[in-house]
Design a protein around this motif. Structure first.
Motif, PDB file in Angstrom:
ATOM      1  N   THR A  26      -9.864   2.944  -8.953  1.00 15.71           N
ATOM      2  CA  THR A  26      -8.880   2.627  -9.306  1.00 15.71           C
ATOM      3  C   THR A  26      -7.710   2.929 -10.435  1.00 15.71           C
TER       4      THR A  26
ATOM      5  N   HIS B 299       0.545  -1.008   0.575  1.00 15.34           N
ATOM      6  CA  HIS B 299       0.086  -0.230  -0.028  1.00 15.34           C
ATOM      7  C   HIS B 299       1.278   1.265  -0.005  1.00 15.34           C
TER       8      HIS B 299
ATOM      9  N   LEU C  81      -6.578   5.920  -5.589  1.00 14.28           N
ATOM     10  CA  LEU C  81      -8.257   6.092  -6.064  1.00 14.28           C
ATOM     11  C   LEU C  81      -8.127   6.423  -7.854  1.00 14.28           C
TER      12      LEU C  81
ATOM     13  N   ASP D 129     -12.874  -2.793  -8.137  1.00 14.01           N
ATOM     14  CA  ASP D 129     -11.820  -2.578  -8.488  1.00 14.01           C
ATOM     15  C   ASP D 129     -11.421  -0.527  -8.985  1.00 14.01           C
TER      16      ASP D 129
ATOM     17  N   ASP E 190      -2.875   9.121  -5.036  1.00 19.86           N
ATOM     18  CA  ASP E 190      -4.082   8.904  -4.251  1.00 19.86           C
ATOM     19  C   ASP E 190      -4.220  10.014  -3.819  1.00 19.86           C
ATOM     20  N   PRO E 191      -5.586  10.923  -3.746  1.00 20.98           N
ATOM     21  CA  PRO E 191      -6.713  10.682  -4.518  1.00 20.98           C
ATOM     22  C   PRO E 191      -6.371  11.356  -5.594  1.00 20.98           C
TER      23      PRO E 191
ATOM     24  N   LYS F  57      -2.680   1.298  -6.774  1.00 17.28           N
ATOM     25  CA  LYS F  57      -4.374   1.421  -5.777  1.00 17.28           C
ATOM     26  C   LYS F  57      -4.936   2.637  -5.986  1.00 17.28           C
TER      27      LYS F  57
END
Lengths: 327, 268
Positions: free
Chosen positions: B227, B34, B204, B224, B180-181, B202
């Motif tokens: 993403t 992550h 957003l 998903d 992100d994001p 990953k």
């Protein structure tokens, strides 16, 4: 409590008008001359009262009420303007990449004796039409069709007239899959590439990204009761207070009116609407919009293609309000 | 992430990590990969040549043009927290000795939202590329347009997009990195019209935020949905690059796409 729809806001007026229609029908059928005269006399008074009421209602229209008027079912939509102001319109469809969109319409037409390219959001008046038009929420293919038409306008040196009337771009899964954000950005960018003049008229709802995708024009005009906003008031209330029902409050905070847009230099002109709004006397609204487009096109016609582009860039480059801090 | 002295917990998999390892791994969880959000300063330090960054346009500060309720309080709080006037940090930097104009967003400042200052800084970063004939790299992180500045914010979409158009015309490569994001008004303007779009794993990435979608009646969505991986699958971005490879990928792109700017005598 604020009204939730335009019909609700105008409900007393609508009742009064219904009553007048009934009274007229009654007067027509009345056999006794003296009674008929009395009725007709009362009808004249009612109509005077109606006009006064209408004037009063529209003399002080709040921000939220403007949202309601901008969304009104009776309000003239893009195709109404197309029919009234343009000749030779042929609708061109499809993004030439597998998809068609019915929320944005467009095509070449004759305006004031010259060829132009029309692009605009189209709303529906009944449930069937609304579904067909997807509530004027365009999907990526709508913006990709717009790009195709902008390119065609450039190729044949036709000014672009865009009519803006959308709550927002379509936020669904399909739209995300096909790149709604990219489509909007690319369409906005294409408008800056044009060396032909472009005029955008916000005729109803100027809903955030969905609007800007076809509104980055040389001149941006707003009808008096149209609204132009970064987010629908209900969406703003949902984010700020997690209470979409506080839309009226959010509408006031967002300052989404034509006056506010003009005060920040974000639009070029406010087009006055007839008393009671564009829907009450559409012919007047059509004439106002036509005259404004003619006037602005005449000004833009004096510029060279390079100047048209430079003028458009310069116009948007200035937009923004901030302070400069001295250290 | 919850950070104590020596340990912290991954935001995604909730495993406990050693702080030292975590920083060495560029705040990417060693277990689940992550990518945690990082500040603009940290990102600049980890991406561009050491001490090459020269920050500019630090004097721009948001007012409250609409007199939007609570806006000033939120702004001041964000200013205090980040010691900045805006989420966007812009200036000149170098990548393997090649000059670049950069803009790096920090989500912790009011969700990286784009108001007048933000739009102005992005526009200036793009214009700097044109003026100084160097590639532009923008790290995006934003919830979208800043509601509190109303239509002024919406117009930043047009303004920044116009600046990208000018880069294209001048032959200035522009690379966007979605972190992100990257959402809504930012995604639907300058971010999506870059020559090359890279995303962190990953991240957003989407048009309509969850609350707005819900308001519009969007329900069932794929797992998903919104993403970086979803975008890649649907052809909306060029590649997904983990943080530790970001610098080298950017160097390659700047070298190739910006090659014409760095020929002998051509480099600034």
């Amino acid at each position: 409590m604020s009204a939730k729809t335009h019909n609700e806001w105008e409900s007393e007026l609508i009742e009064l008008e219904k009553f007048i229609v009934n009274a007229k029908e009654r007067a027509r059928k009345e056999q006794v001359a003296s009674d008929k005269a009395l009725l007709e006399d009362q009808i004249v008074k009612l109509e005077v009262g109606r006009d006064k009421f209408l004037k009063a209602l529209y003399s002080n229209v709040g921000d939220w009420e403007k949202v309601l008027i901008a969304r009104a079912e009776k309000r003239p939509y893009t195709l109404d303007y197309v029919t009234a102001l343009f000749q030779d319109f042929v609708e061109l469809q499809g993004d030439r990449n597998g998809f068609a969109d019915n929320a944005i319409i467009g095509g070449p037409a004759t305006f004031d004796g010259r060829p132009v390219m029309i692009v605009g959001h189209q709303k529906g008046r009944n449930i069937h039409e609304r579904q067909f038009r997807n509530f004027a929420m365009a999907k990526p293919e709508g913006y990709r069709k717009a790009i195709r038409l902008f390119e065609m306008a450039e190729r044949y040196q036709m000014p672009v007239i865009s009519l803006v009337d959308t709550p927002a771009a379509d936020p669904g899964v399909e739209s995300e899959s096909r790149g709604i954000s990219e489509a909007i950005a690319a369409s906005t960018m294409k408008m800056f590439e044009l060396s032909v003049p472009s005029i955008a008229v916000i005729i109803g709802e100027g809903g955030s990204g969905g609007a800007i995708g076809i509104a980055a024009a040389s001149r941006v005009l707003m009808l008096q009761y149209s609204v132009y906003s970064v987010i629908p008031p209900e969406g703003c209330a949902a984010i700020l207070w997690r209470m979409p029902e506080r839309g009226a409050e959010a509408a006031r905070a967002l300052k989404l009116t034509a006056e506010s847009a003009q005060s920040f230099g974000l639009i070029d002109e406010i087009l006055p609407e007839p008393i009671g709004g564009a829907h009450r006397t559409p012919i007047e609204a059509f004439a106002t919009v036509k005259d404004a487009i003619v006037k602005h096109l005449a000004e833009l016609d004096k510029m060279s293609p390079a100047e048209v582009r430079a003028d458009r860039f310069a116009k948007f480059r200035k937009m923004g309000e901030f302070e400069t801090v001295l250290f | 992430m919850k950070q104590s002295e020596a340990f912290l917990q991954c935001q995604s998999c909730k495993k406990i990590l050693f702080s030292i390892d975590f920083d060495q791994n560029l705040r990417v969880c060693t277990y689940c990969g992550h990518h945690h959000r990082i500040s603009a300063e940290t990102r600049i330090k980890w991406t561009f040549d050491e001490d090459s960054f020269e920050e500019l346009d630090t004097d721009l500060r948001s007012g409250n043009p609409l007199e939007f309720p609570d806006y000033i309080d939120k702004l001041r709080l964000a200013e205090e927290k980040t010691q900045k006037f805006d989420s966007m940090t812009v200036g000149r930097a170098k990548l393997a000795e090649m000059p670049v104009s950069i803009a790096v967003a920090d989500f912790s400042f009011m969700g990286g939202s784009m108001g007048s200052v933000n739009g102005e800084k992005v526009t200036r970063a793009l214009e700097r590329g044109v003026k100084e004939k160097c590639p532009v790299i923008i790290f995006c992180a934003s919830g979208g347009a800043r509601m509190q500045e109303g239509l002024l914010s919406l117009m930043q979409m047009a303004k920044t997009t116009a600046a990208v158009q000018q880069c294209r015309e001048a032959g200035i490569p522009y690379i966007a990195v979605f972190t992100d994001p990257t959402m809504a008004g930012v995604l639907a303007s300058y971010a999506s019209v870059a020559d090359v779009i890279i995303a962190e794993p990953k991240a957003l990435v989407g048009f309509a935020g969850a609350r707005v979608s819900k308001q519009a009646g969007v329900s069932k969505v794929p797992d998903d949905f919104q993403t970086a991986e979803f975008c890649l699958k649907h052809g909306m971005i060029d590649t997904i690059v983990p943080r530790k490879e970001m610098r080298s990928v950017l160097i390659s792109l700047v070298k190739t796409l910006g090659g014409h700017l760095f020929v002998e005598g051509g480099a600034k």
